[in-house]
Design an enzyme around this catalytic site. Structure first.
Site, PDB file in Angstrom:
ATOM      1  N   GLU A   1       0.845  -1.195   0.000  1.00 31.32           N
ATOM      2  CA  GLU A   1       0.000   0.000   0.000  1.00 31.32           C
ATOM      3  C   GLU A   1       0.881   1.245   0.000  1.00 31.32           C
ATOM      4  O   GLU A   1       0.404   2.355   0.149  1.00 31.32           O
ATOM      5  CB  GLU A   1      -1.014  -0.021   1.148  1.00 31.32           C
TER       6      GLU A   1
ATOM      7  N   CYS B   1      -3.373  -4.679   4.015  1.00 29.71           N
ATOM      8  CA  CYS B   1      -2.315  -5.565   4.514  1.00 29.71           C
ATOM      9  C   CYS B   1      -2.298  -6.949   3.883  1.00 29.71           C
ATOM     10  O   CYS B   1      -1.483  -7.776   4.261  1.00 29.71           O
ATOM     11  CB  CYS B   1      -2.421  -5.708   6.028  1.00 29.71           C
TER      12      CYS B   1
ATOM     13  N   HIS C   1      -2.354 -12.540  10.302  1.00 32.78           N
ATOM     14  CA  HIS C   1      -1.932 -11.146  10.129  1.00 32.78           C
ATOM     15  C   HIS C   1      -1.836 -10.475  11.497  1.00 32.78           C
ATOM     16  O   HIS C   1      -2.628 -10.751  12.395  1.00 32.78           O
ATOM     17  CB  HIS C   1      -2.912 -10.396   9.228  1.00 32.78           C
TER      18      HIS C   1
END
Ligand SMILES: [Zn+2]
Lengths: 348, 132
Positions: A80, A112, A234
């Site tokens: 990103e 993400c 994550h």
């Protein structure tokens, strides 16, 4: 059979502690550290960006794979924080590796989870027989707005994986995606910093999608949490992944190698891929690994990998994640950090 | 506008490609058309290891435009393990702690950019070789 044949990572040498950021904004560092399970984060050097981290990680991945980079048929870079709004990071990475010109490339973006999106596509292309080798990189130098909760966690790093059909270090057992339209975090064009939904980012966003992806892949593979030697979720902070893991029946020994956020911060697209790399650094042959990413917006990609005999033979060909994370660290004060991250600028 | 020049130099800057004379086997970086040693015109491309030791260096404190945010920084001549000496910026270190003979390795880094909207230029740079 397809899977990972080489992997590599790059973590910048600079760090800033939670206390140092909290001091500037009058926040309580003890509450933050306990609440987020976060102590410090990596900070990119002024001459590092998503492309440089991606290239340096990818070079180690190619080294471990032991292949000629000209045979890489696809390169995907998820981030990103691509250095250009228009002009792919993938072209820079491919050129620096020596993969040009017979290579398909694209930049991916999904908060993400852009890194695992690349891994998903790379694995499927190899499986389809479209390319011999495919490279997927998750790399970010993410920013949180000054004083925002994200400023304590948004960090920098990259993890790269070369996918192939033989000489595997980890065989792909299966994948599953889980995705909905959920506005928990975004950044508009030209905006410097992202905005997020505060507490909304927990239950209906991170937790729902990770849980959904895990349940789906367990159903599909017939596996249960205790079948896995290791798991990586994550890691936007050190708290969310542990909470969800425990609730779903996973235990600390399963995430001990993959949970890096407490000293690394959230490397966004590099986050869960970096956790996978750190787990591959330690895992033995014939072990099962569950990897589940999360990207705001929102979605999760789940992967089951099974390590092979080749893994211990190639891991010492490049530096391990733990070494990049724990050695040669330089701590910054907030002023230098603000300069490095271009939060303060000299007049032109 | 440095775009064409930077693009032409990308084999050296991105991949450290050098030319090795097919006759006398000397390595030149960047590559050449004619060997200044033996006059031969046939070369093989070799990729430099990027590993070597610091031969000599200077610390830039008043940096030229495009580099002012990096000052102070070191620029040095590095003797690579292949036996040739090449020029490069040394990053990720306190320039005042560098010493000749230090082991260095190369990394891919951002060199500078042509302002906020211009092209970003990447290149190899050297960093202290800490095994990471
Ligand atoms: Zn010659």
């Amino acid at each position: 059979m397809v899977g990972i044949i080489g992997y590599g990572t790059q973590i910048p040498r600079f760090r800033i502690k939670v206390e140092e950021i909290a001091k500037v904004w009058g926040a309580d560092p003890v509450a933050l550290k306990r609440g987020l399970n976060l102590n410090e984060k990596s900070v990119p050097a002024p001459d590092e960006d998503c492309a440089t981290l991606a290239v340096n990680a990818a070079r180690d991945a190619v080294k471990r794979a032991g292949i000629n980079p000209a045979e890489i048929g696809a390169v995907y870079v998820g981030s990103e924080s691509h250095p250009y709004a228009v002009k792919p990071t993938g072209t820079i990475v491919s050129e620096a590796l020596g993969a040009c010109p017979f290579v398909h490339t694209a930049d991916l973006e999904f908060a993400c989870k852009a890194g695992t999106e690349g891994m998903f596509i790379a694995l499927q292309l190899v499986k389809a027989g479209a390319v011999k080798y495919a490279l997927a990189v998750g790399a970010d130098t993410s920013q949180g707005a000054p004083g925002d909760a994200l400023e304590y966690s948004a960090s920098a790093g990259a993890a790269a994986f070369v996918m192939g059909a033989d000489n595997l270090v980890a065989e792909l057992v299966d994948t599953h995606a889980y995705m909905t339209d959920t506005p928990d975090f975004w950044r508009r064009e030209h905006a410097h910093y992202p905005e997020h939904g505060g507490r909304f980012t927990g239950e209906p966003a991170y937790k729902k999608h990770i849980t959904g992806a895990v349940n789906a892949i367990l159903d599909k593979t017939g596996l249960k949490p205790s079948d896995f030697n290791y798991m990586i979720f994550h890691q936007p902070n050190g708290k969310f992944p542990v909470q969800v893991a425990k609730k779903m029946g996973f235990t600390e020994p399963q995430y001990r190698y993959g949970l890096l956020t407490p000293t690394l911060g959230n490397t966004y697209s590099g986050s869960s891929p970096m956790g996978l790399a750190a787990t591959l650094d330690e895992a033995g042959p014939d072990e099962l690994i569950l990897l589940v990413s999360y990207g705001s917006g929102a979605g999760s990609d789940a992967f089951v990998f099974k390590t092979t005999e080749r893994l211990p033979e190639i891991r010492d060909l490049a530096p391990k994640v733990k070494k990049q994370l724990d050695t040669n660290k330089t701590y910054l004060e907030y002023g230098a950090y603000a300069k490095f991250r271009r939060k303060i600028l000299k007049p032109e | 506008m440095n775009v064409p020049k930077h693009w032409r130099e990308s084999p050296q800057r991105y991949r450290m490609e050098a030319g090795k004379c097919r006759k006398c086997e000397r390595i030149f970086f960047p590559g050449r058309l004619v060997c200044p040693e033996c006059g031969h015109t046939g070369f093989d491309m070799v990729k430099l290891s990027g590993k070597g030791k610091l031969h000599t260096f200077t610390v830039i404190r008043t940096a030229p435009s495009g580099f002012t945010d990096f000052a102070p920084y070191a620029v040095g001549i590095v003797e690579l393990d292949e036996g040739i000496r090449i020029l490069g910026q040394i990053t990720d270190c306190d320039p005042d702690s560098l010493q000749t003979g230090d082991r260095l390795t190369s990394k891919f880094r951002r060199m500078n950019d042509e302002g906020k909207t211009g092209m970003i230029m990447y290149s190899y740079k050297f960093v202290p070789d800490n095994g990471i």
